[in-house]
Every structure is written in C-alpha cells, then in structure tokens.
Design a protein around this motif. Sequence first.
Motif, mmCIF file in Angstrom:
data_model
loop_
_atom_site.group_PDB
_atom_site.id
_atom_site.type_symbol
_atom_site.label_atom_id
_atom_site.label_comp_id
_atom_site.label_asym_id
_atom_site.label_seq_id
_atom_site.Cartn_x
_atom_site.Cartn_y
_atom_site.Cartn_z
ATOM 1 N N VAL A 238 0.794 -1.076 0.053
ATOM 2 C CA VAL A 238 -0.129 0.072 -0.044
ATOM 3 C C VAL A 238 0.844 1.308 -0.065
ATOM 4 C CG1 VAL A 238 -1.656 1.284 1.202
ATOM 5 C CG2 VAL A 238 -1.885 -1.204 1.218
ATOM 6 N N LEU A 239 0.631 2.233 -1.047
ATOM 7 C CA LEU A 239 1.458 3.286 -1.230
ATOM 8 C C LEU A 239 0.983 4.398 -0.461
ATOM 9 C CD1 LEU A 239 2.033 3.042 -5.122
ATOM 10 C CD2 LEU A 239 3.796 2.654 -3.180
ATOM 11 N N HIS A 240 1.792 5.419 0.260
ATOM 12 C CA HIS A 240 1.300 6.310 1.228
ATOM 13 C C HIS A 240 2.003 7.639 0.914
ATOM 14 C CE1 HIS A 240 -1.016 3.769 4.362
ATOM 15 N NE2 HIS A 240 -0.003 3.112 3.846
ATOM 16 N N GLY A 241 1.255 9.023 1.095
ATOM 17 C CA GLY A 241 1.997 10.157 0.954
ATOM 18 C C GLY A 241 1.821 10.750 2.338
ATOM 19 N N ALA A 242 2.176 11.947 2.361
ATOM 20 C CA ALA A 242 2.007 12.634 3.725
ATOM 21 C C ALA A 242 0.571 12.696 4.077
ATOM 22 C CB ALA A 242 2.522 14.031 3.520
ATOM 23 N N ASP A 243 -0.356 12.438 3.347
ATOM 24 C CA ASP A 243 -1.762 12.868 3.809
ATOM 25 C C ASP A 243 -2.502 11.358 3.687
ATOM 26 O OD1 ASP A 243 -1.541 15.685 3.788
ATOM 27 O OD2 ASP A 243 -1.941 15.784 1.707
ATOM 28 N N GLY A 244 -1.740 10.245 3.768
ATOM 29 C CA GLY A 244 -2.319 9.054 3.751
ATOM 30 C C GLY A 244 -2.375 8.306 2.398
ATOM 31 N N PRO A 245 -2.905 6.885 2.341
ATOM 32 C CA PRO A 245 -2.889 5.998 1.261
ATOM 33 C C PRO A 245 -3.161 6.718 0.088
ATOM 34 C CG PRO A 245 -3.992 5.003 3.287
ATOM 35 C CD PRO A 245 -3.850 6.272 3.545
ATOM 36 N N PHE A 246 -2.605 6.287 -1.042
ATOM 37 C CA PHE A 246 -2.752 6.899 -2.534
ATOM 38 C C PHE A 246 -2.862 6.031 -3.392
ATOM 39 C CE2 PHE A 246 1.830 7.644 -2.440
ATOM 40 C CZ PHE A 246 2.064 6.983 -3.688
ATOM 41 N N GLY A 247 -2.490 4.632 -3.344
ATOM 42 C CA GLY A 247 -2.597 3.455 -4.195
ATOM 43 C C GLY A 247 -1.872 2.338 -3.639
ATOM 44 N N THR A 248 -1.823 1.254 -4.377
ATOM 45 C CA THR A 248 -1.477 0.007 -4.206
ATOM 46 C C THR A 248 -0.535 -0.402 -5.237
ATOM 47 O OG1 THR A 248 -3.066 -1.206 -5.338
ATOM 48 C CG2 THR A 248 -3.636 -0.575 -2.776
ATOM 49 N N VAL A 249 0.399 -1.512 -4.961
ATOM 50 C CA VAL A 249 1.410 -1.888 -5.878
ATOM 51 C C VAL A 249 1.173 -3.498 -5.732
ATOM 52 C CG1 VAL A 249 3.750 -2.462 -6.602
ATOM 53 C CG2 VAL A 249 2.905 -0.110 -6.225
ATOM 54 N N ALA A 250 1.255 -4.336 -6.848
ATOM 55 C CA ALA A 250 1.611 -5.798 -6.662
ATOM 56 C C ALA A 250 2.492 -6.075 -7.817
ATOM 57 C CB ALA A 250 0.073 -6.439 -6.940
ATOM 58 N N GLN A 251 3.609 -7.261 -7.169
ATOM 59 C CA GLN A 251 4.497 -7.552 -8.225
ATOM 60 C C GLN A 251 4.538 -9.258 -7.938
ATOM 61 O OE1 GLN A 251 6.654 -4.767 -5.664
ATOM 62 N NE2 GLN A 251 8.378 -4.985 -7.503
ATOM 63 N N VAL A 252 4.315 -9.877 -9.040
ATOM 64 C CA VAL A 252 4.442 -11.375 -8.825
ATOM 65 C C VAL A 252 6.140 -11.723 -9.231
ATOM 66 C CG1 VAL A 252 3.985 -11.637 -11.537
ATOM 67 C CG2 VAL A 252 3.782 -13.606 -9.958
ATOM 68 N N LEU A 253 6.425 -12.681 -8.355
ATOM 69 C CA LEU A 253 7.849 -13.112 -8.200
ATOM 70 C C LEU A 253 7.961 -14.462 -8.670
ATOM 71 C CD1 LEU A 253 8.300 -11.989 -4.472
ATOM 72 C CD2 LEU A 253 8.339 -10.457 -6.455
ATOM 73 N N THR A 254 9.201 -14.666 -9.542
ATOM 74 C CA THR A 254 9.494 -15.982 -9.779
ATOM 75 C C THR A 254 10.621 -16.435 -8.940
ATOM 76 O OG1 THR A 254 10.636 -17.278 -11.437
ATOM 77 C CG2 THR A 254 11.159 -15.017 -11.691
ATOM 78 N N LEU A 255 10.567 -17.420 -8.143
ATOM 79 C CA LEU A 255 11.563 -17.725 -7.042
ATOM 80 C C LEU A 255 12.494 -18.919 -7.687
ATOM 81 C CD1 LEU A 255 8.874 -18.311 -4.133
ATOM 82 C CD2 LEU A 255 9.865 -16.177 -5.061
ATOM 83 N N ARG A 256 13.588 -18.637 -7.635
ATOM 84 C CA ARG A 256 14.866 -19.284 -7.861
ATOM 85 C C ARG A 256 16.024 -19.417 -7.082
ATOM 86 N NH1 ARG A 256 15.536 -15.672 -13.346
ATOM 87 N NH2 ARG A 256 13.210 -15.585 -14.315
ATOM 88 N N PRO A 257 15.997 -20.722 -6.504
ATOM 89 C CA PRO A 257 17.007 -21.082 -5.576
ATOM 90 C C PRO A 257 18.513 -20.860 -6.123
ATOM 91 C CG PRO A 257 15.393 -22.917 -5.609
ATOM 92 C CD PRO A 257 15.209 -22.056 -6.627
ATOM 93 N N VAL A 258 19.273 -19.992 -5.549
ATOM 94 C CA VAL A 258 20.644 -19.859 -6.372
ATOM 95 C C VAL A 258 21.708 -20.886 -6.067
ATOM 96 C CG1 VAL A 258 22.708 -18.331 -5.808
ATOM 97 C CG2 VAL A 258 20.473 -17.411 -5.304
ATOM 98 N N GLY A 259 22.014 -21.228 -7.381
ATOM 99 C CA GLY A 259 22.908 -22.548 -7.380
ATOM 100 C C GLY A 259 22.032 -23.807 -7.398
ATOM 101 N N GLY A 260 20.731 -23.726 -7.604
ATOM 102 C CA GLY A 260 19.976 -24.915 -7.652
ATOM 103 C C GLY A 260 19.618 -25.125 -9.205
#
Length: 260
Positions: A238-260
């Motif tokens: 949830v994104l905020h400014g000085a006056d309160g929330p103004f938006g949302t952000v979602a990010q889908v992740l690809t999970l990759r074990p390092v060296g796996g």
Amino acid sequence: MAYFTATGPDAFTPTEHVGGAWEVSEQHIAPALGLLVRAVEADRDARRDDGLVLGRCSFDILGTVPMAEVTVAVRVLRPGRTIELVEASLAHAGRDVVVLRAWLTRPADTAAWAGGALPPLPGLAETEPFDGTGTWPGGFIRSVEIRRRLLTQGRAQCWVRSHHDLVADRATGPVAATLGLVDVANGLATREPPGTLAYPNLDLTAHLFGPTPAAREWVGFDTTVTFGAGGVGLTSTVLHGADGPFGTVAQVLTLRPVGG
C-alpha cells in the motif's frame, strides 16, 4: 543528478544511478517504469487538454535491460472522451523489454465521498534510517534514501525518496516520479537473503486513487512479501503520501534457488 539523459526525442541513456540490484551491469527496472509513465503523460498532454488521470499502470517486464540506450514509444489502444487505454513500450536494440498498459480516466471532484479503511503508516519519526546497500548492490539503491520499520520477516513499513531527477534537464510530473521508485518495494521486506534465493518480479501493477507525492518527496511503502511452495511469490504494497494512502502495488515473483 538524474537517472537518464535524453539522447533523442524518444531515446534515453542511463546514468550510473540506474545500476541494478540483481546485476549491476543491468538497469534497475524502477527508473524505466517512471520513464514509460512520463511518456504516457507527455503523449496525453500533446493530444488533449482535459488532464485525464492515471488510474492503473500495469507493467510487464519482458527481459533484462543492459546499461545502454533505450527508446520509448506510445500508442492509444482505446481512445475515448472520458476514458482511454494507452500502451507504452521501452525497447533496447529494437527489442521490447518493458510494456506498460495504462488506464486514464476523467478527473472529478469526489472529495465529499473520499475515504477508506486502509490503516495509516507510521511517520518518519517512527522509522529508522536503513542502508539498503547492505543487502543490494547497484547505483539505484545507492541513489535512494530509506527509512524502515521491520515488523517481521517479509513485512516492513518504509519511507523512500530520491534526490535525483528522472531525466536530466527535462520536466517530470509527480506520477512518473513516484512510479519511478515503486519497484524498490520488492527489496524492502526481504524474506530471504538474495544470495540464497533469487526472487525478481515479472510485472508490476499500480492502482492509484489519490494524488501522488511530488518529485523528491517521501513515498511510503507498507509491504508484505509472500512466497508460495511452487516457485511463485507476491510482493503487495500500500503506497502512502504525507496525507495517507494513495494507491497499491502488486509484483508477482519468480522464485529461483541460487545455485539450484
């Protein structure tokens, strides 16, 4: 100081401050997202004078971007009197690397109905300075100032700001300046050290319902990171400014074990 220099009407070269966190030889995608929003707003203002506002910006990240010149292009997919769908692309060497689809809508005075149940974010005085370079390398992380309250593994409340312009000697509006920061969310509330597990995001979708902070002002992040058991994760903010929330952000992740 700036993240890009303009090398043509639609061409931009990154400065050292764009260096990535996963690979320092690649661009951190955050400033590139701001560059696309800036292009959408410039195209809008060249075509019309009624100030449509951005309600959703959905970015698909098609690949990594080297520290080299990129170009942007904009086209209107769904023109309209009060609503438009606009697409912008960022390319390197003729290959698209990020595509933005943005919904723009007519502004209206709805102050009498404004409100919501999103919880407030602790203020700057309640968060501690945080050195992100202890976890992440690269010029972009060095360029931002962070204050963080770590609640638990994968859960943090932060304030972030940059003292850098998006494009040297070029005006940038508050929406583009803000959305040029928000990809940092995925690194603010780490569940695992990046040396153990890689978790780059494939996309970023921002929904905006209020005014964004001006360039160089603090942007608040109330961030939760969740890892699934099948190689997919999600960073929600949830994104905020000085006056309160103004938006949302979602990010889908690809999970990759390092060296796996």
